[in-house]
Design an enzyme around this catalytic site. Structure first.
Site, short mmCIF file in Angstrom:
data_model
loop_
_atom_site.label_atom_id
_atom_site.label_comp_id
_atom_site.label_asym_id
_atom_site.label_seq_id
_atom_site.Cartn_x
_atom_site.Cartn_y
_atom_site.Cartn_z
N GLU A 32 -1.58 -1.26 1.35
CA GLU A 32 -0.67 -2.40 1.46
C GLU A 32 0.21 -2.37 0.21
O GLU A 32 -0.32 -2.29 -0.91
CB GLU A 32 -1.46 -3.71 1.52
CG GLU A 32 -0.52 -4.89 1.68
CD GLU A 32 -1.21 -6.25 1.76
OE1 GLU A 32 -2.46 -6.32 1.67
OE2 GLU A 32 -0.47 -7.24 1.88
N ARG A 257 -16.86 1.95 -1.14
CA ARG A 257 -15.74 2.02 -2.06
C ARG A 257 -16.20 2.49 -3.43
O ARG A 257 -17.39 2.41 -3.76
CB ARG A 257 -15.01 0.68 -2.14
CG ARG A 257 -15.83 -0.47 -2.66
CD ARG A 257 -15.17 -1.80 -2.36
NE ARG A 257 -13.91 -1.95 -3.06
CZ ARG A 257 -12.75 -2.21 -2.47
NH1 ARG A 257 -12.68 -2.35 -1.18
NH2 ARG A 257 -11.66 -2.36 -3.17
N LYS A 267 -6.52 -4.96 -6.79
CA LYS A 267 -5.10 -5.13 -7.09
C LYS A 267 -4.79 -6.55 -7.55
O LYS A 267 -3.95 -6.77 -8.40
CB LYS A 267 -4.26 -4.78 -5.85
CG LYS A 267 -4.01 -3.28 -5.72
CD LYS A 267 -3.10 -2.98 -4.57
CE LYS A 267 -3.82 -3.08 -3.25
NZ LYS A 267 -3.06 -2.59 -2.10
P1 ATP Z 1 -7.89 -3.89 -3.52
O1 ATP Z 1 -9.06 -4.59 -2.93
O2 ATP Z 1 -8.14 -3.18 -4.79
O3 ATP Z 1 -6.67 -4.75 -3.57
P2 ATP Z 1 -7.24 -2.90 -1.00
O4 ATP Z 1 -8.37 -2.35 -0.20
O5 ATP Z 1 -6.75 -4.24 -0.68
O6 ATP Z 1 -7.56 -2.73 -2.51
P3 ATP Z 1 -5.33 -1.33 0.31
O7 ATP Z 1 -3.91 -1.18 -0.05
O8 ATP Z 1 -5.68 -2.08 1.52
O9 ATP Z 1 -6.01 -1.95 -0.95
O10 ATP Z 1 -6.07 0.07 0.31
C1 ATP Z 1 -5.60 1.24 0.91
C2 ATP Z 1 -6.78 2.11 1.18
O11 ATP Z 1 -7.50 2.38 -0.02
C3 ATP Z 1 -7.74 1.43 2.13
O12 ATP Z 1 -8.08 2.33 3.16
C4 ATP Z 1 -8.91 1.08 1.28
O13 ATP Z 1 -10.10 1.13 2.01
C5 ATP Z 1 -8.88 2.14 0.18
N1 ATP Z 1 -9.48 1.64 -1.04
C6 ATP Z 1 -9.12 0.55 -1.74
N2 ATP Z 1 -9.94 0.37 -2.79
C7 ATP Z 1 -10.84 1.37 -2.76
C8 ATP Z 1 -11.94 1.75 -3.58
N3 ATP Z 1 -12.30 1.04 -4.66
N4 ATP Z 1 -12.63 2.85 -3.25
C9 ATP Z 1 -12.28 3.58 -2.18
N5 ATP Z 1 -11.26 3.29 -1.37
C10 ATP Z 1 -10.53 2.20 -1.64
MG MG Z 2 -5.70 -5.82 -0.17
#
Ligand code: ATP
Ligand code: MG
Ligand code: MG
Length: 548
Positions: A32, A257, A267
């Site tokens: 995102e 994760r 984020k």
């Molecule tokens: P955050 O929770 O840090 O804001 P998010 O999951 O909301 O991260 P996205 O932009 O949705 O961020 O993530 C894009 C991809 O990265 C998704 O498929 C998500 O599962 C993966 N991802 C995000 N954080 C991690 C992590 N700590 N370890 C592995 N994969 C991750």
């Molecule tokens: Mg997010």
């Protein structure tokens, strides 16, 4: 290899290809664009791209931009840059928002099939009537609206007749499902917001859990890999793909994760650090963002090697941050020029060295990699050494400089401390030493041995430099009740020291990496460094007790 067996998703792909379930594997990395990518995202990027690369498939970079309020083109650009910098090439570059038309049409299809309805309840009411794990949800009074009424209301939602929150579209599934996610989840909401890609074309936006399976299906993704929080959403994911009658059937797989010790990895929190000016932007070297790691001096190879080593599992774990450090040391060990920097300088005058004379000494560039060749470094009557390399009253077994003791200057001569100059407060401000011309490095001198070798920089040619040393941003990982992680900011996360580097360092460019003897690996800061006033970010110290 170890990484092969510790990636359970790879094993699934192997089986799916062998059984003919899929002809070609298609993955996607779906960020995102609401912030910069962090090291956790790198795990997902490496997983998706390397799987497709290994099995000659494809990987899309897809921006999951269904929430216009938090999204921005700045983030889109940074994400593209980071994925490319890690060394990956996407096959398709897509925006979920490009599919808004199709998503709308599929929602209309659901309505026609009696599988979606417009609800007038507020999102709060809907949450409250959804029930819990132990109690069923309550039907909305609008659950049994006719198809025609729903079609009309949904069209009017799209046309902008309703204000934010006034109406939603819900999937009609099962208000008593043991999986709360199947209790008529919201799939569209009214939101009068400008979108970075679609502008003002839409005032209704699909919810992530409805949009994501459609995005995957539209792109023909075969293996939709996400983190474990989405495991409970998988039944709804499959419901959407099936009931929307998508021609392709992507499958969702969840993995654990990445969590790192001493590291904030969300984020939302990282954005707070930026917005509160705790750090100097998303690419501050203390940030666990890809751009922060890059600016600190991490290489793509080191991050990819790290991601391979941690593997892909379904079990929760916290990886020691020192493991990441291990991989940058490994990567730079044979690549980085080894040079001398004095971080906390103490002047040394070599009293028996001729005034006004400079000689050039031969120095190997990397003692473990002869291919890196040699350089010439100047030496003259005044040099700087490290304050730590001198003690007025040393303890036993101190082999560096103290009054009357002799040490080797790396690449140069033996010097002996003859006199200590102090200021009025008793601080040591200068040493007066003698050198022995017989002991020149490389001359084969064997007359006597010294136990200490110290590094130095020629004072008259030295380039003043700043050294930035880092500690973790957050001192404690656990958030106590009622406290924000902002209450645990480490006041010593950045220390800036003034010292000197060899004159050849004037030619260093932003992003160049060096090993400074004893101090560790450093990166020339790509933003703040100039040839007259170089700035070095410490990537990592030289040694660690950590073993992979
Ligand atoms: P955050 O929770 O840090 O804001 P998010 O999951 O909301 O991260 P996205 O932009 O949705 O961020 O993530 C894009 C991809 O990265 C998704 O498929 C998500 O599962 C993966 N991802 C995000 N954080 C991690 C992590 N700590 N370890 C592995 N994969 C991750
Ligand atoms: Mg997010
Ligand atoms: Mg997410």
């Amino acid at each position: 290899t170890k990484s092969l067996s510790s990636n359970f998703i790879k094993n699934i792909v192997v089986e799916d290809l062998a059984s003919g379930k899929v002809k070609e594997i298609v993955t996607r990395f779906p960020p995102e664009p609401n912030g910069y990518l962090h090291i956790g995202h790198a795990k997902s990027i490496c997983l998706n791209f390397e799987l497709a690369d290994e099995f000659k498939g494809r990987t899309n970079l897809r921006f999951d931009d269904t929430n216009p309020v938090k999204e921005d083109v700045e983030y889109v650009e940074s994400i593209k840059q980071d994925v490319a910098w890690l060394g990956f090439e996407w096959d398709g570059l897509f925006f979920a928002s490009d599919y808004f038309g199709e998503m709308y049409d599929r929602a209309v299809l659901l309505i026609r099939k009696g599988l979606a309805y417009v609800d007038d309840q507020t999102p709060d009411q809907i949450r409250e009537t959804r029930g819990t794990l132990t109690s069923p949800g309550q039907d909305s009074p609008h659950r049994n609206r006719s198809v025609d009424e729903n079609l009309d209301l949904f069209a009017r939602m799209k046309a902008g007749e309703f204000s934010d929150g006034e109406k939603v579209l819900r999937a009609k599934i099962d208000m008593a499902s043991p999986n709360v996610n199947l209790r008529d989840p919201i799939i569209y909401r009214v939101l009068h917001a400008h979108h970075h890609n679609t502008g003002d074309a839409w005032c209704i936006y699909p919810m992530y859990t409805y949009a994501h399976p459609l995005e995957d299906a539209i792109e023909g993704v075969t293996h939709s890999i996400c983190t474990l929080e989405f495991e409970d959403q998988r039944p709804f994911y499959d419901w959407v793909v099936r009931e929307c009658e998508m021609p392709a059937t992507p499958r969702q797989y969840e993995f654990a994760r990445l969590n790192l010790t001493n590291t904030v990895m969300s984020k939302r929190k990282l954005k707070l650090l930026v917005d509160e000016n705790v750090v100097d932007g998303w690419d501050d070297p203390r940030m666990p963002t890809i751009s922060g790691l890059r600016r600190k001096g991490y290489t793509p190879d080191s991050i990819r090697a790290f991601c391979r080593e941690i593997g892909v599992t379904r079990s929760f774990g916290i990886v020691d941050e020192r493991m990441l450090e291990h991989f940058i040391r490994e990567d730079l060990k044979l690549k980085a020029l080894r040079t001398m920097a004095v971080v906390q300088p103490l002047k040394v005058v070599i009293t028996n060295y001729p005034e006004g004379q400079t000689e050039w000494l031969d120095a190997e560039n990397n003692s473990e990699n002869p291919d890196m060749g040699h350089r010439q470094i100047p030496f003259s009557r005044e040099i700087y050494i490290e304050q730590d390399d001198f003690m007025d009253n040393p303890p036993p077994k101190y082999f560096r400089l103290f009054p009357g003791n002799e040490v080797r200057l790396k690449h140069a001569y033996f010097i002996k401390c003859e006199e200590v100059v102090k200021d009025a407060d008793g601080n040591v401000i200068e040493l007066r030493c003698t050198y022995d011309p017989e002991t020149k490095s490389g001359s084969g001198f064997t007359g006597r041995k010294v136990k200490g070798t110290i590094h130095w920089v020629d004072a008259s040619n030295a380039v003043p430099a700043k050294f930035r040393l880092y500690e973790p941003l957050i001192t404690e990982e656990a958030e106590e009740e009622g406290q924000s992680f902002l209450d645990h900011i480490n006041p010593n996360s950045l220390q800036v020291l003034d010292g000197f580097v060899e004159p050849a360092m004037k030619e260093a460019n932003g992003g160049d990496k060096f090993q400074f003897f004893r101090h560790g690996y450093f990166n020339v800061d790509p933003k703040d460094s100039t040839s007259d006033a170089p700035v070095f970010n410490r990537i990592v110290s030289l040694k660690s007790s950590f073993e992979v």
